[in-house]
Design a protein around this motif. Structure first.
Motif, short mmCIF file in Angstrom:
data_model
loop_
_atom_site.label_atom_id
_atom_site.label_comp_id
_atom_site.label_asym_id
_atom_site.label_seq_id
_atom_site.Cartn_x
_atom_site.Cartn_y
_atom_site.Cartn_z
N MET A 169 0.86 -1.17 0.00
CA MET A 169 0.00 0.00 0.00
C MET A 169 0.90 1.23 0.00
SD MET A 169 -3.01 0.89 2.72
CE MET A 169 -4.55 0.46 1.97
N GLY A 170 0.77 2.07 -1.01
CA GLY A 170 1.61 3.24 -1.16
C GLY A 170 1.20 4.38 -0.25
N PHE A 171 2.07 5.39 -0.19
CA PHE A 171 1.82 6.54 0.67
C PHE A 171 0.53 7.25 0.29
CE2 PHE A 171 2.23 11.11 1.47
CZ PHE A 171 2.29 11.08 2.86
N GLY A 172 0.28 7.39 -1.01
CA GLY A 172 -0.93 8.06 -1.47
C GLY A 172 -2.20 7.38 -0.99
N ARG A 173 -2.22 6.08 -1.07
CA ARG A 173 -3.40 5.33 -0.61
C ARG A 173 -3.58 5.47 0.90
NH1 ARG A 173 -3.63 -0.36 -3.88
NH2 ARG A 173 -3.88 0.56 -5.94
N ILE A 174 -2.49 5.40 1.63
CA ILE A 174 -2.57 5.56 3.09
C ILE A 174 -3.07 6.95 3.43
CG2 ILE A 174 -1.20 5.67 5.21
CD1 ILE A 174 0.59 3.48 4.01
N PHE A 175 -2.54 7.97 2.74
CA PHE A 175 -2.98 9.34 2.99
C PHE A 175 -4.48 9.48 2.73
CE2 PHE A 175 -3.99 13.53 1.26
CZ PHE A 175 -3.68 14.32 2.35
N PHE A 176 -4.96 8.97 1.59
CA PHE A 176 -6.38 9.11 1.27
C PHE A 176 -7.25 8.29 2.22
CE2 PHE A 176 -4.89 10.65 -2.91
CZ PHE A 176 -5.51 11.89 -2.85
N PHE A 177 -6.76 7.15 2.69
CA PHE A 177 -7.51 6.37 3.68
C PHE A 177 -7.66 7.16 4.97
CE2 PHE A 177 -7.50 3.52 7.35
CZ PHE A 177 -8.69 2.84 7.12
N ILE A 178 -6.55 7.71 5.46
CA ILE A 178 -6.59 8.47 6.71
C ILE A 178 -7.44 9.72 6.55
CG2 ILE A 178 -5.18 9.83 8.34
CD1 ILE A 178 -2.95 7.74 7.89
N PHE A 179 -7.28 10.41 5.44
CA PHE A 179 -8.08 11.61 5.17
C PHE A 179 -9.57 11.27 5.10
CE2 PHE A 179 -10.14 14.60 2.26
CZ PHE A 179 -9.90 15.79 2.93
N GLY A 180 -9.91 10.21 4.37
CA GLY A 180 -11.31 9.79 4.25
C GLY A 180 -11.89 9.36 5.59
N PHE A 181 -11.09 8.65 6.37
CA PHE A 181 -11.56 8.21 7.68
C PHE A 181 -11.78 9.40 8.62
CE2 PHE A 181 -11.06 6.56 11.97
CZ PHE A 181 -12.00 5.54 11.94
N ALA A 182 -10.84 10.34 8.61
CA ALA A 182 -10.99 11.54 9.46
C ALA A 182 -12.21 12.35 9.04
CB ALA A 182 -9.74 12.40 9.38
N LEU A 183 -12.45 12.46 7.74
CA LEU A 183 -13.63 13.18 7.24
C LEU A 183 -14.91 12.48 7.69
CD1 LEU A 183 -14.68 15.53 5.51
CD2 LEU A 183 -14.59 13.98 3.55
N LEU A 184 -14.94 11.17 7.58
CA LEU A 184 -16.10 10.40 8.03
C LEU A 184 -16.32 10.58 9.53
CD1 LEU A 184 -18.33 8.33 7.35
CD2 LEU A 184 -16.64 6.54 7.85
N GLU A 185 -15.25 10.57 10.30
CA GLU A 185 -15.35 10.75 11.76
C GLU A 185 -15.92 12.13 12.10
OE1 GLU A 185 -15.66 9.00 14.76
OE2 GLU A 185 -13.71 8.12 14.34
#
Length: 171
Positions: free
Chosen positions: A1-17
């Protein structure tokens, strides 16, 4: 899993939270929402200390008996993750954190993790000492400790270690 995917996962999760927090706050009000997040963090801290101590005691007992405490080690990692999630403000992280801290759900998840993976560890040998083992935990081994298998011995009684060895001469 690349840095971009990790960044978008964390960003998406934080937005959902944040969206869930805002929705809950619109239903019950911001003061109660803030108090609820603080209370879950305090409750999580208490559960983390209590469950962590119990897991540590079980881990030490298993090691004193000569068993590899694989279940307890996986549970310890889950406790650390659950404690971190409960300190993080938000209701989704709290739900996952409590699932990782409560004994019944944590033990069930730890068993699933162990069943899916390869366990590695050291076992005691007859006559003292330790040997390294790597075991693929399968369904038929459920409930058994895969690390209590005796080491393989040849006809002279010597322990055989399988693998490859490469020698590099300094000449």
């Amino acid at each position: 899993m690349g840095f971009g995917r990790i960044f978008f996962f964390i960003f998406g999760f934080a937005l959902l939270e944040v969206l869930v927090l805002a929705k809950v706050a619109s239903l019950i009000g911001w003061p109660i929402t803030i108090v609820a997040t603080v209370v879950t963090a305090l409750l999580g801290s208490y559960l983390f200390r209590r469950q962590g101590l119990e897991t540590w005691i079980r881990l030490n007992q298993r090691m004193q008996q000569g068993d590899m405490p694989g279940q307890e080690m996986v549970e310890g990692i889950m406790l650390l993750l659950g404690g971190a999630l409960l300190i993080t403000p938000g209701f989704i992280t709290d739900a996952v954190g409590f699932a990782l801290l409560l004994p019944g759900s944590r033990r069930a998840m730890a068993r699933k993790v162990i069943e899916k993976g390869t366990l590695q560890g050291f076992t005691t040998m007859q006559g003292g000492g330790f040997t390294y083992t790597q075991t693929r935990y399968t369904q038929h081994q459920q409930g058994a400790n895969p690390f209590q298998q005796p080491p393989r011995q040849n006809h002279d009684g010597n322990v055989t270690i399988e693998g490859e060895a490469h020698r590099t001469d300094d000449r």
